[in-house]
Design an enzyme around this catalytic site. Sequence first.
Site, PDB file in Angstrom:
ATOM      1  N   ASP A  97       0.823  -1.218   0.000  1.00  0.00           N
ATOM      2  CA  ASP A  97       0.000   0.000   0.000  1.00  0.00           C
ATOM      3  C   ASP A  97       0.857   1.268   0.000  1.00  0.00           C
ATOM      4  O   ASP A  97       2.066   1.228   0.270  1.00  0.00           O
ATOM      5  CB  ASP A  97      -0.969   0.004   1.198  1.00  0.00           C
ATOM      6  N   GLU A 157       0.278  -1.406   5.642  1.00  0.00           N
ATOM      7  CA  GLU A 157       1.340  -0.900   6.525  1.00  0.00           C
ATOM      8  C   GLU A 157       1.123   0.566   6.857  1.00  0.00           C
ATOM      9  O   GLU A 157       1.379   1.013   7.980  1.00  0.00           O
ATOM     10  CB  GLU A 157       2.709  -1.091   5.847  1.00  0.00           C
TER      11      GLU A 157
HETATM   12  C1  LIG Z   1      21.506  11.496  11.055  1.00  0.00           C
HETATM   13  C2  LIG Z   1      20.576  10.590  10.397  1.00  0.00           C
HETATM   14  C3  LIG Z   1      19.318  11.167  10.063  1.00  0.00           C
HETATM   15  C4  LIG Z   1      18.341  10.199   9.608  1.00  0.00           C
HETATM   16  C5  LIG Z   1      17.704  10.762   8.446  1.00  0.00           C
HETATM   17  C6  LIG Z   1      16.660   9.927   7.914  1.00  0.00           C
HETATM   18  C7  LIG Z   1      16.344  10.355   6.526  1.00  0.00           C
HETATM   19  C8  LIG Z   1      15.155   9.672   5.993  1.00  0.00           C
HETATM   20  C9  LIG Z   1      15.326   8.202   5.810  1.00  0.00           C
HETATM   21  C10 LIG Z   1      14.312   7.410   5.983  1.00  0.00           C
HETATM   22  C11 LIG Z   1      13.001   7.967   6.375  1.00  0.00           C
HETATM   23  C12 LIG Z   1      12.106   6.985   6.801  1.00  0.00           C
HETATM   24  C13 LIG Z   1      10.758   7.596   7.126  1.00  0.00           C
HETATM   25  C14 LIG Z   1       9.740   7.007   6.268  1.00  0.00           C
HETATM   26  C15 LIG Z   1       8.905   6.023   6.970  1.00  0.00           C
HETATM   27  C16 LIG Z   1       8.273   5.100   5.970  1.00  0.00           C
HETATM   28  C17 LIG Z   1       7.357   4.143   6.609  1.00  0.00           C
HETATM   29  C18 LIG Z   1       6.071   4.795   7.045  1.00  0.00           C
HETATM   30  O1  LIG Z   1       5.639   5.755   6.493  1.00  0.00           O
HETATM   31  N1  LIG Z   1       5.435   4.289   8.054  1.00  0.00           N
HETATM   32  C19 LIG Z   1       4.214   4.840   8.604  1.00  0.00           C
HETATM   33  C20 LIG Z   1       3.522   3.684   9.219  1.00  0.00           C
HETATM   34  C21 LIG Z   1       2.516   3.915  10.224  1.00  0.00           C
HETATM   35  N2  LIG Z   1       1.405   4.452   9.857  1.00  0.00           N
HETATM   36  O2  LIG Z   1       2.696   3.518  11.345  1.00  0.00           O
HETATM   37  C22 LIG Z   1       4.558   5.934   9.612  1.00  0.00           C
HETATM   38  O3  LIG Z   1       3.725   6.781   9.831  1.00  0.00           O
HETATM   39  O4  LIG Z   1       5.654   5.946  10.181  1.00  0.00           O
END
Ligand SMILES: CCCCCCCC/C=C\CCCCCCCC(=O)N[C@@H](CC(N)=O)C(=O)O
Length: 569
Positions: free
Chosen positions: A128, A192
């Site tokens: 999704d 997810e």
């Molecule tokens: C010094 C290091 C800094 C770190 C930087 C990170 C840069 C970005 C890298 C990854 C970002 C990840 C964030 C995206 C999350 C993707 C998964 C997601 O969206 N999950 C949802 C699920 C949920 N509804 O629980 C969420 O809201 O977290």
Amino acid sequence: MSCKQLCITLVAICSALLVIVLVRTFTLVPRKDVVIACKTADSDFIKLTDQILKRFQKALQIDTISFKRGEYNRDQLLLLGSHLQKSFPVVHSSPLVKLDIIANYSRLYTISGSNTSLTPYLLTAHLDVVPAIAEEWELPPFDAQIKDEFIYARGAIDFKQGIMGILEALEYLLSKGFKPNRSFYIGFGHDEEVTGVDGARAISQELQSRGLKQVEFLLDEGLAVLNGFIPGIKKPVALIGIGEKGFLTLKLYVKGEAGHSSMPLKETAIGILAKAVSKIEDNPLPSMLGYGPEKEMLEHLAHEMPLAARIVMSNLWLFGPIVSWFFSQKPPTNAIIRTVTSVTMFNGGVKTNVLPSDATAYINHRIHPAQSLQEIMDYDRAVINDDRVQISVEDSMVAAAGSPSGENDFGYQIISNSIRQIWTNATTAPGMMIGNTDTKHYKDFTKNIYRFSPTVMFPGDEKRFHGVNERISKNNYEQAINFYYHIIVNADKRLLMGNTDTRHYAMFTKNIYRFCPTVMFLGDEKRFHGINERISKKNYEQAINFYYHVITNADQRSLINIHQHSDEL
Ligand SMILES: CCCCCCCC/C=C\CCCCCCCC(=O)N[C@@H](CC(N)=O)C(=O)O
């Protein structure tokens, strides 16, 4: 104490501190296996053909949006399912692969390995995506058009490159006759983005009902290959999420009194709530730097930094407050050192001339592993300090503890080595996943849970997650496929390769070889680190003579002078 004694004491303390600082600075160097770089010229390199690109674009064009729990585009999920079925004929017809459709839309693939003594592993991803506001995008979010070598689409990095990358790698391997030793599972959840309670949780229950007790490791979406995110490091840093922040969504509610806007009360429900929200935004939670996986991350990365930064990062016990201040300045670094707070929704009022009878706001916290849900609730209550604001928990999850990331932790090292095969100039380090994943549903199967997305990111790209213009370059998608190829091949081994001291000599040569002059018969492998380790007298004699010949043979200028025995000279 005399002045002289005081000076001596101070000098002694400073010298001791200096010694600790320097020892830590120069001894914190992480494991680095010698890995064989994956090159485009390699015979097993999976090239991004037009066909592969087209089926990725097609997957991105299917808008499998999740809106809220239980509310997702069901037809589109079915459409994506049949697209996968058609696109990967070898996977879906192989006798080694069993596919189960779970909870109507999620997919669980079981790939049978020949060696049942090896604990299986689990790769996960999600089908999704979140909604997209089309008008704000440069290119339509569900067209998957290509501009300047980038494919623009919702799901391009979150996380259809994972779904398609894993299946492309498996399709390739199976079509080349790959028969795994180690069994593995691939779980694709369908919700997810709305916490995975229908999809990943059901996959996990299915695995439990089959009697599965343990997996060797789990790899899900997560952190990425980051360029320019970490102050002081120029080369790409691939962060493997060993922990995950928790979350706490709070509902703030104020009951007001409806009435005519011509005769307002001193404060309306909206006004009271606005003040509460404003106080929350003005009072960020304190830095927790040093109490979670970010400590390990910085200590791992310190040796990549210029000397001054290296000294600082290796000694957070002393320089923590400076680093905290520095990291607080930008959202991505701020996110790793503290529990963050986002006011995500605000509703109140029904008409321009009616006083609002109530107002509601939602606060979404992402919780640092060193803090509890209760602590955050108490903090908010104290900051708001207004009994008219009712606070209730809408949803929550405690942070996930750090998974092992040591020199001999199989899952971590397999992921780290596979990353370095693809991004050969990158350094890897454990990190903390700042968003949430489906991994929470699989935590009973293993403590070895890792979160890494094979996505290359530059500053600013973090806004594309759930934002506008989400995209991935064609080259990056090719890397993603090959990354999963290496994960599957590397994880098929029984033990970590390169698990010797050779890694400490990697800087001297690429010609590193590993051989023990030991004669072995089937069953003898259990004697390594097991019981009854032994060597025959004859074998020991052979070992001595083997080293004699290594020394004498290596003493030649080139290979042509190699001879068998000195009496043949
Ligand atoms: C010094 C290091 C800094 C770190 C930087 C990170 C840069 C970005 C890298 C990854 C970002 C990840 C964030 C995206 C999350 C993707 C998964 C997601 O969206 N999950 C949802 C699920 C949920 N509804 O629980 C969420 O809201 O977290």
